[in-house]
Design an enzyme around this catalytic site. Structure first.
Site, mmCIF file in Angstrom:
data_model
loop_
_atom_site.group_PDB
_atom_site.id
_atom_site.type_symbol
_atom_site.label_atom_id
_atom_site.label_comp_id
_atom_site.label_asym_id
_atom_site.label_seq_id
_atom_site.Cartn_x
_atom_site.Cartn_y
_atom_site.Cartn_z
ATOM 1 N N ILE A 1 28.749 -29.866 -2.619
ATOM 2 C CA ILE A 1 28.152 -30.230 -4.034
ATOM 3 C C ILE A 1 27.883 -31.772 -4.260
ATOM 4 C CG2 ILE A 1 28.216 -28.874 -6.223
ATOM 5 C CD1 ILE A 1 30.118 -27.346 -5.739
ATOM 6 N N GLU B 1 25.172 -25.670 -15.459
ATOM 7 C CA GLU B 1 23.803 -25.907 -15.139
ATOM 8 C C GLU B 1 22.141 -24.497 -15.138
ATOM 9 O OE1 GLU B 1 23.143 -28.724 -14.300
ATOM 10 O OE2 GLU B 1 25.731 -29.586 -13.831
#
Length: 194
Positions: free
Chosen positions: A15, A95
């Site tokens: 990530i 997010e």
């Protein structure tokens, strides 16, 4: 596309963080590496009315804008086993839900030239919180005067600049550093007004 669709069946995932994730991932991971992705530039063009701002005074956080000649430095985190699902569930709230980001898989190149496919989140211009370009002075003022549930927007800016100076001292980031200078120039005036 949803992150789960991009990585279906994987037991290991990288990530990529280029904003607050570089200093505050808040999920368990196996290891991390500093490095970069190509084809994107980091810009303070995304509004934030939750973490670093409010509905009345949205803050500004970074997103990525496609640019074939650009590179963006940050940190990639490898998650494995149960960490994959746990980190995606956490990031979906942090997010995608609150920030309005979409996800993509890109090549991440570490400082020692290893290449990993990495998941990243990007705010797009069709997002209602997307603010777009402005001068360093305008962005600096907005950052210096905004705060949200996670803290002051200025902290976000200063921590990102600190990360770049500490972990990527060879990389010039004029967008970031010009906004940092503009915001810091305002601090004495803002403190004097209280």
């Amino acid at each position: 596309m949803k992150p789960q669709d991009l990585i279906a069946g994987k037991t290991s995932l990288w990530i990529f963080g280029y904003g607050s994730l570089v200093w505050k991932p808040d999920f368990k991971y196996r290891r991390s590496q500093v490095g970069y992705i190509e084809g994107y530039k980091r810009r303070f063009w995304h509004g934030d009315n939750f973490h670093r701002g409010s509905d009345d005074m949205p803050g500004r956080v970074v997103t990525l804008i496609e640019d074939h000649d650009a590179t963006t430095w940050g940190v990639a985190f490898e998650v494995t086993g149960s960490q994959v699902e746990e980190s995606l569930n956490y990031l979906n709230v942090r997010e995608a839900v609150r920030g309005g980001y979409v996800s993509k898989l890109v090549d991440f190149i570490s400082e020692d030239d290893q290449v990993h496919q990495a998941l990243l989140y990007i705010a797009t211009p069709d997002n209602p919180l997307f603010l777009g370009p402005a001068s360093p002075e305008e962005i600096g003022y907005q950052i210096a005067t905004s705060q949200g549930k996670t803290g002051h927007n200025l902290e976000y800016l200063l921590r990102l600049a600190e990360f770049m100076r500490r972990s990527c001292p060879h990389v010039d980031d004029p967008h970031l550093f010009s906004i940092e200078a503009a915001a810091l120039a305002l601090v004495p005036y803002l403190l004097g007004s209280n």
